[in-house]
Design a protein around this motif. Structure first.
Motif, mmCIF file in Angstrom:
data_model
loop_
_atom_site.group_PDB
_atom_site.id
_atom_site.type_symbol
_atom_site.label_atom_id
_atom_site.label_comp_id
_atom_site.label_asym_id
_atom_site.label_seq_id
_atom_site.Cartn_x
_atom_site.Cartn_y
_atom_site.Cartn_z
ATOM 1 N N SER A 59 0.852 -1.186 0.000
ATOM 2 C CA SER A 59 0.000 0.000 0.000
ATOM 3 C C SER A 59 0.885 1.231 0.000
ATOM 4 C CB SER A 59 -0.919 0.030 1.234
ATOM 5 O OG SER A 59 -0.171 0.327 2.409
ATOM 6 N N ILE A 60 0.280 2.347 -0.367
ATOM 7 C CA ILE A 60 0.964 3.637 -0.316
ATOM 8 C C ILE A 60 -0.078 4.683 0.042
ATOM 9 C CG2 ILE A 60 0.687 3.960 -2.826
ATOM 10 C CD1 ILE A 60 3.319 5.565 -2.777
ATOM 11 N N GLU A 66 2.811 16.580 6.004
ATOM 12 C CA GLU A 66 4.237 16.311 6.193
ATOM 13 C C GLU A 66 4.949 16.025 4.869
ATOM 14 O OE1 GLU A 66 4.684 13.268 9.197
ATOM 15 O OE2 GLU A 66 2.879 13.964 10.211
ATOM 16 N N ASP A 67 4.206 15.926 3.792
ATOM 17 C CA ASP A 67 4.747 15.600 2.480
ATOM 18 C C ASP A 67 5.562 14.309 2.528
ATOM 19 O OD1 ASP A 67 5.192 15.902 -0.254
ATOM 20 O OD2 ASP A 67 7.051 17.033 0.056
ATOM 21 N N ALA A 82 6.589 -7.608 11.235
ATOM 22 C CA ALA A 82 5.599 -6.886 10.429
ATOM 23 C C ALA A 82 5.778 -5.384 10.645
ATOM 24 C CB ALA A 82 4.191 -7.326 10.824
ATOM 25 N N ARG A 83 5.670 -4.610 9.555
ATOM 26 C CA ARG A 83 6.112 -3.222 9.627
ATOM 27 C C ARG A 83 5.527 -2.356 8.518
ATOM 28 N NH1 ARG A 83 9.280 -6.889 7.563
ATOM 29 N NH2 ARG A 83 10.470 -6.571 5.645
ATOM 30 N N PHE A 84 5.725 -1.044 8.669
ATOM 31 C CA PHE A 84 5.469 -0.127 7.557
ATOM 32 C C PHE A 84 6.615 0.867 7.467
ATOM 33 C CE2 PHE A 84 3.440 2.225 11.068
ATOM 34 C CZ PHE A 84 3.775 3.548 10.808
ATOM 35 N N TYR A 85 6.795 1.392 6.264
ATOM 36 C CA TYR A 85 7.864 2.348 6.005
ATOM 37 C C TYR A 85 7.282 3.741 5.799
ATOM 38 C CZ TYR A 85 10.827 -1.745 5.230
ATOM 39 O OH TYR A 85 11.517 -2.928 5.399
ATOM 40 N N THR A 86 8.097 4.736 6.124
ATOM 41 C CA THR A 86 7.772 6.126 5.822
ATOM 42 C C THR A 86 8.828 6.631 4.843
ATOM 43 O OG1 THR A 86 6.804 6.453 8.012
ATOM 44 C CG2 THR A 86 7.391 8.430 6.759
ATOM 45 N N ALA A 87 8.375 7.279 3.792
ATOM 46 C CA ALA A 87 9.295 7.678 2.723
ATOM 47 C C ALA A 87 9.001 9.091 2.241
ATOM 48 C CB ALA A 87 9.194 6.704 1.550
ATOM 49 N N LYS A 88 10.009 9.694 1.676
ATOM 50 C CA LYS A 88 9.889 10.966 0.978
ATOM 51 C C LYS A 88 10.023 10.671 -0.511
ATOM 52 C CE LYS A 88 10.205 15.659 1.079
ATOM 53 N NZ LYS A 88 9.349 16.569 1.862
ATOM 54 N N LEU A 101 13.742 6.491 1.807
ATOM 55 C CA LEU A 101 13.147 5.921 3.012
ATOM 56 C C LEU A 101 13.620 6.717 4.219
ATOM 57 C CD1 LEU A 101 13.541 2.106 2.275
ATOM 58 C CD2 LEU A 101 11.502 3.522 1.997
ATOM 59 N N LEU A 102 12.666 7.071 5.083
ATOM 60 C CA LEU A 102 12.971 7.875 6.260
ATOM 61 C C LEU A 102 12.918 7.078 7.553
ATOM 62 C CD1 LEU A 102 10.783 11.017 5.426
ATOM 63 C CD2 LEU A 102 13.208 10.674 4.907
ATOM 64 N N ASN A 103 12.008 6.108 7.610
ATOM 65 C CA ASN A 103 11.812 5.384 8.862
ATOM 66 C C ASN A 103 11.119 4.059 8.595
ATOM 67 O OD1 ASN A 103 11.946 5.080 11.663
ATOM 68 N ND2 ASN A 103 9.903 5.930 11.976
ATOM 69 N N VAL A 104 11.286 3.122 9.514
ATOM 70 C CA VAL A 104 10.533 1.877 9.501
ATOM 71 C C VAL A 104 9.917 1.716 10.882
ATOM 72 C CG1 VAL A 104 12.597 0.500 10.073
ATOM 73 C CG2 VAL A 104 10.587 -0.609 9.083
#
Length: 381
Positions: A59-60, A66-67, A82-88, A101-104
């Motif tokens: 998913s996205i 926060e853009d 199990a996880r999700f990523y935060t990206a710019k 990628l900024l964070n997991v």
């Protein structure tokens, strides 16, 4: 939109190329006639980030304040928790410039611990497939498909779920399931790996739509070749009461291609949905046939306004729907003439430099060496 918000949007648009106010607040009343591909950006296979293997992106979702984008991973805690990523995702004059990628963030159970894998605890293994940000309260909602294994005397039943978490992944609550969405050992209810693949908030975040990927057993067979008999359900939740309030019938297309070997696995279903307004959804249909390296992706504009509420209908086979969801083809990705992998996520992004809305798709590479993690950027016209 008040004056201050308009001013902030203007400053953001002038300061950052391709960024600015999201189209989500402006989607209502704006027709979608066509989608024009801007460009594609691929992540390296088995990219490593903060001790995790990046892949399985199912998913996205864009967070305009926060853009940034959140992307759920469908790793069932096999490779990493199990996880999700935060990206710019930076957009330039020619489209996507970079995906950074900024964070997991680890998805946590009610007890505050990460989810186990099937060897550790087969009854509590997650299957993350969709994730959306709730702008009204800053929480996130993610869906799990659960599990249904009934073979060789072995029975494992784990209900699908719709979970509310905070930004740190901590479990806060879950939404109640409609009676027909519980896993059963008999051929009733959802099929294995064919349940909650898509989530979509309306602009005001008061309504959440949830899509079922494949037909319930009672509603008829899975999609086949050259048939049009497959029905899936779209569930509508009132997020004020957090209760399901309606279900709608949506007819899926036949499987597009014959498999290379007759009798092998084929599928067509709905991997994601995206709200255009309070009565229209952009629905992604994905067809795959064994032996074919790419997928066949169609994007439909679905109209729910006059559709019947089928919450009380036990079987769409025995009680055919009178007024189903109407759908109109917006894009057949086969027409793009390029490699299209396993598209599983969609989101409206920021405004493009030409003022049009942007739409981004992401593919799930299944952590397989012959598949790709692709980001597609489209101009909404």
């Amino acid at each position: 939109m008040n004056f201050l918000l308009r001013l902030l949007c203007l400053f953001s648009f002038l300061a950052i190329t391709g960024a600015g106010c999201t189209s989500q607040k402006k989607s209502a009343g704006q027709p979608i006639r066509q989608l024009k591909l801007v460009n594609e950006f691929d992540l390296p296979h088995h990219l490593q980030f903060h001790g995790t293997t990046v892949g399985g992106l199912s998913s996205i979702d864009y967070v305009p304040s926060e853009d940034v984008y959140h992307l759920v991973c469908d790793d069932r805690s096999d490779l990493n928790a199990a996880r999700f990523y935060t990206a710019k995702i930076r957009l330039g004059d020619k489209g996507i410039d970079t995906v950074q990628l900024l964070n997991v963030t680890t998805l946590l159970q009610k007890n505050g611990k990460p989810y186990p894998n099937k060897k550790e605890d087969s009854l509590h293994v997650p299957d993350p497939e969709a994730l959306r940000f709730n702008r009204s309260n800053g929480t996130l909602v993610w869906s799990s498909e659960g599990e249904r294994i009934v073979r060789g005397g072995k029975v494992i039943l784990t209900d699908p779920s719709i979970n509310i978490i905070d930004r740190k992944g901590q479990w806060l609550d879950s939404l109640p399931l409609p009676a027909n969405m519980h896993m059963r050992a008999t051929e009733n209810g959802p099929r294995q790996n064919g349940v909650f693949e898509g989530l979509a908030f309306t602009d005001d975040n008061k309504t959440l739509f949830v899509s079922v990927e494949e037909p319930l057993y009672e509603d008829g067979p899975r999609a086949g070749l050259k048939d049009t008999s497959g029905w899936i359900r779209l569930i509508k939740y009132n997020m004020t009461t957090r209760e399901p309030v309606a279900q709608y019938a949506y007819r899926i297309d036949p499987v597009v291609q014959e498999p290379i070997s007759a009798g092998t696995f084929i599928v067509n279903g709905v991997p994601d949905i995206l709200a255009v307004n309070d009565h229209q959804l952009l629905i992604t249909e994905r067809s795959f046939s064994t032996g074919r390296l790419t997928c066949n992706i169609r994007i439909y504009l679905a109209e729910l306004k006059d559709a019947d509420d089928i919450s009380g209908v036990v079987s769409l086979q025995k009680s055919p729907v009178t007024r189903p969801v109407q759908k109109k083809l917006v894009l057949n990705m086969d027409s793009l003439g390029r490699w299209i992998d396993n598209v599983e996520g969609a989101t409206f992004g920021p405004r493009l430099p030409n003022g049009h809305r942007s739409l981004l798709f992401v593919t799930d590479d299944n952590f397989a060496p012959f598949e790709r993690t692709q980001f597609f950027l489209f101009d909404v016209q």
